[in-house]
Design a protein around this motif. Structure first.
Motif, PDB file in Angstrom:
ATOM      1  N   ARG A  34      -2.660  -1.745  -3.617  1.00 10.89           N
ATOM      2  CA  ARG A  34      -2.615  -1.224  -4.984  1.00 10.89           C
ATOM      3  C   ARG A  34      -1.210  -0.714  -5.227  1.00 10.89           C
ATOM      4  O   ARG A  34      -0.599  -0.127  -4.337  1.00 10.89           O
ATOM      5  N   GLY A  35      -0.727  -0.908  -6.426  1.00 13.40           N
ATOM      6  CA  GLY A  35       0.609  -0.424  -6.691  1.00 13.40           C
ATOM      7  C   GLY A  35       1.011  -0.486  -8.145  1.00 13.40           C
ATOM      8  O   GLY A  35       0.265  -0.956  -9.002  1.00 13.40           O
ATOM      9  N   THR A  36       2.208  -0.018  -8.361  1.00 13.76           N
ATOM     10  CA  THR A  36       2.851  -0.041  -9.658  1.00 13.76           C
ATOM     11  C   THR A  36       4.252  -0.591  -9.449  1.00 13.76           C
ATOM     12  O   THR A  36       4.976  -0.112  -8.576  1.00 13.76           O
ATOM     13  N   LEU A  37       4.619  -1.604 -10.226  1.00 17.69           N
ATOM     14  CA  LEU A  37       5.883  -2.290 -10.011  1.00 17.69           C
ATOM     15  C   LEU A  37       6.686  -2.429 -11.300  1.00 17.69           C
ATOM     16  O   LEU A  37       6.124  -2.573 -12.377  1.00 17.69           O
ATOM     17  N   ARG A  38       7.993  -2.455 -11.134  1.00 16.62           N
ATOM     18  CA  ARG A  38       8.912  -2.853 -12.208  1.00 16.62           C
ATOM     19  C   ARG A  38      10.095  -3.546 -11.553  1.00 16.62           C
ATOM     20  O   ARG A  38      10.621  -3.099 -10.538  1.00 16.62           O
ATOM     21  N   TYR A  39      10.512  -4.621 -12.157  1.00 20.65           N
ATOM     22  CA  TYR A  39      11.569  -5.478 -11.652  1.00 20.65           C
ATOM     23  C   TYR A  39      12.929  -4.963 -12.101  1.00 20.65           C
ATOM     24  O   TYR A  39      13.093  -4.574 -13.252  1.00 20.65           O
ATOM     25  N   MET A 175       3.698   0.985  -3.481  1.00 17.31           N
ATOM     26  CA  MET A 175       2.615   0.146  -3.020  1.00 17.31           C
ATOM     27  C   MET A 175       1.850   0.858  -1.907  1.00 17.31           C
ATOM     28  O   MET A 175       2.446   1.488  -1.042  1.00 17.31           O
ATOM     29  N   ASN A 176       0.525   0.753  -1.952  1.00 14.23           N
ATOM     30  CA  ASN A 176      -0.341   1.328  -0.921  1.00 14.23           C
ATOM     31  C   ASN A 176      -1.222   0.235  -0.333  1.00 14.23           C
ATOM     32  O   ASN A 176      -1.675  -0.647  -1.052  1.00 14.23           O
ATOM     33  N   LEU A 177      -1.483   0.320   0.959  1.00 16.72           N
ATOM     34  CA  LEU A 177      -2.367  -0.629   1.633  1.00 16.72           C
ATOM     35  C   LEU A 177      -3.570   0.131   2.177  1.00 16.72           C
ATOM     36  O   LEU A 177      -3.415   1.156   2.842  1.00 16.72           O
ATOM     37  N   TYR A 178      -4.764  -0.393   1.885  1.00 17.43           N
ATOM     38  CA  TYR A 178      -6.019   0.223   2.314  1.00 17.43           C
ATOM     39  C   TYR A 178      -6.835  -0.774   3.110  1.00 17.43           C
ATOM     40  O   TYR A 178      -6.782  -1.969   2.882  1.00 17.43           O
ATOM     41  N   GLY A 179      -7.632  -0.255   4.036  1.00 18.18           N
ATOM     42  CA  GLY A 179      -8.609  -1.046   4.766  1.00 18.18           C
ATOM     43  C   GLY A 179      -9.993  -0.701   4.266  1.00 18.18           C
ATOM     44  O   GLY A 179     -10.299   0.471   4.010  1.00 18.18           O
TER      45      GLY A 179
END
Length: 183
Positions: A34-39, A175-179
């Motif tokens: 899950r995340g939030t992005l901007r280029y 960005m986050n990574l979850y299991g």
């Protein structure tokens, strides 16, 4: 009932070329990013690229099948590609140098969520589901999308990378990574 556990998080204070999660443990049933992005670019928006186990070139013989559907305003788009060297999904806004042309994008980021199903199973291909959206001050670039991707390999997934086709992810992106596993 499912249990969701945080595996790793990335909140960089500077622009970064990619978000990399490596040495992912095989102890979960599914993964979710899950995340939030901007280029950090001079275009209105960009398409985030994604790779599994650092395979993003045809030289490895591993390819991706990609299906996307998205809408912005009154328009809808559908695409499907097979034998791709990389995987992508629509769209995230870009930091603009020309506010006269694109408006003030200073606060705009795209949000997304990607699930990789049964990622540790080396007996089948990895399937990913992506949901994303962005709100842009530029008319016609408010976008919501859904994508499904298949990594055509029977290897277990132990690395995930999100990168851009050029430039960097703008500071403030995360960005986050979850299991995910059964209770």
């Amino acid at each position: 009932m499912a249990i969701i556990e945080a595996i790793s998080s990335s909140y960089p204070d500077t622009d970064v070329a990619s978000f990399d999660f490596t040495s992912i443990p095989s102890t979960y049933e599914h993964l979710q990013m899950r995340g939030t992005l901007r280029y950090e670019g001079n275009i209105n928006q960009t398409t985030p690229y994604f790779k599994i186990n650092n395979t993003a070139t045809g030289a490895t013989g591993v390819e991706y099948t990609v299906q996307n559907i998205r809408g912005n305003g009154t328009n809808a788009y559908l695409s499907m590609s097979v034998a791709q060297d990389f995987c992508w999904w629509y769209s995230v806004p870009a930091k603009q140098n020309s506010t006269a042309l694109y408006g003030d994008q200073a606060q705009n980021f795209g949000t997304w969520e990607m699930t990789v199903f049964d990622y540790a199973n080396a007996s089948k291909t990895a399937v990913c589901l992506v949901r994303c959206g962005m709100n842009s001050v530029t008319a016609g670039y408010n976008t919501a999308g859904w994508g499904c991707f298949m990594w055509e390999s029977n290897s277990a997934v132990d690395q995930l990378t999100v990168y851009t086709p050029g430039d960097n992810w703008y500071r403030g992106s995360y960005m986050n990574l979850y299991g995910i596993k059964s209770a």
